[in-house]
Design an enzyme around this catalytic site. Sequence first.
Site, mmCIF file in Angstrom:
data_model
loop_
_atom_site.group_PDB
_atom_site.id
_atom_site.type_symbol
_atom_site.label_atom_id
_atom_site.label_comp_id
_atom_site.label_asym_id
_atom_site.label_seq_id
_atom_site.Cartn_x
_atom_site.Cartn_y
_atom_site.Cartn_z
ATOM 1 N N HIS A 49 0.835 -1.203 -0.012
ATOM 2 C CA HIS A 49 -0.042 0.186 0.431
ATOM 3 C C HIS A 49 0.836 1.221 -0.192
ATOM 4 O O HIS A 49 0.654 2.197 0.627
ATOM 5 C CB HIS A 49 -1.156 0.177 1.139
ATOM 6 C CG HIS A 49 -2.090 -1.164 0.778
ATOM 7 N ND1 HIS A 49 -2.466 -0.997 -0.242
ATOM 8 C CD2 HIS A 49 -2.677 -1.972 2.354
ATOM 9 C CE1 HIS A 49 -3.743 -1.811 0.020
ATOM 10 N NE2 HIS A 49 -3.405 -2.615 1.306
ATOM 11 N N GLU A 153 -7.065 -12.013 6.355
ATOM 12 C CA GLU A 153 -7.782 -10.527 6.394
ATOM 13 C C GLU A 153 -8.665 -10.624 5.140
ATOM 14 O O GLU A 153 -9.491 -10.265 4.622
ATOM 15 C CB GLU A 153 -6.849 -9.369 5.249
ATOM 16 C CG GLU A 153 -6.097 -10.062 6.013
ATOM 17 C CD GLU A 153 -4.881 -8.422 4.630
ATOM 18 O OE1 GLU A 153 -4.961 -7.412 5.169
ATOM 19 O OE2 GLU A 153 -3.950 -8.572 3.747
#
Length: 263
Positions: A49, A153
């Site tokens: 990210h 996740e």
Amino acid sequence: MKGLGTEFRERLARGGTAIGCNVRFSRSAEIGPILAACGFSWMMLDFEHSPASPHLAYDIGLAAIRAGVLPLARPAGHSAQEIAGLLTNGALGLVVPHVDTPEQARAVAAAARFPPRGTLSVPGSLPHFGYGLSLAEACARFNEEVVVVAMIESGTALANLDAIAATPGIDGLFIGASDLLWDLGHAGQYSGPELRDAVRRVCAAARANGKFAGMGGPREEAVWRESLAAGMRMILTENDLSLLMRGARDRVAFFAQAAAGED
Ligand code: 3PY
Ligand code: MG
């Protein structure tokens, strides 16, 4: 001599905590010594990210090791090529995003270790431990020190939790709370029962398999207090950008109040 990866694992096995920072924004090798001075013991170099180039595993990772901060890299995905580039240039372990199945867990665990324990390709030299070791010694040392953490996740990962936790070569389970909550249909509900339940399950699966549990994503202190009490030990506090903004806002607020003559 014990290295940072071994110390990290042993500290967590003793029930200690390891406090980390997501390096999303820093581009200079200074961030390792800065985090060391603030009391952090690990960093997550974020290639998932942030627009960081793999060169940062080298620039930042090696300086972090010298400063005593364990540099883990979060690759963008599970590719053995990406993982090899990060690990053989300076990162000393992985926080692997979106590990949903035991097959994926096995593949990334193998990609992170040299033969005979894995399939990581042997480079010409390995810089993590100084330059005094032979290549064979450095690779053996790397295999002892590398830390591999599987991020939980998604609902699929929760369904496969026990098999992921039991996978040899996976040292710890780590909840990515934001992705998990979004995947479960409870976007942003960090204080809700879904995350509490996931924390409980991940801590239990880790404990049952002799692994450690960690988490990143929440900012709420109450959530962290409960999660620590439940057994979370590898803590991703925030990223370097949010910490900078928090400190900067605090200073601006202080001077604005002080200039207005307020207490
Ligand atoms: C998430 O919350 O999804 C994360 O990846 C934390 O770093
Ligand atoms: Mg995530």
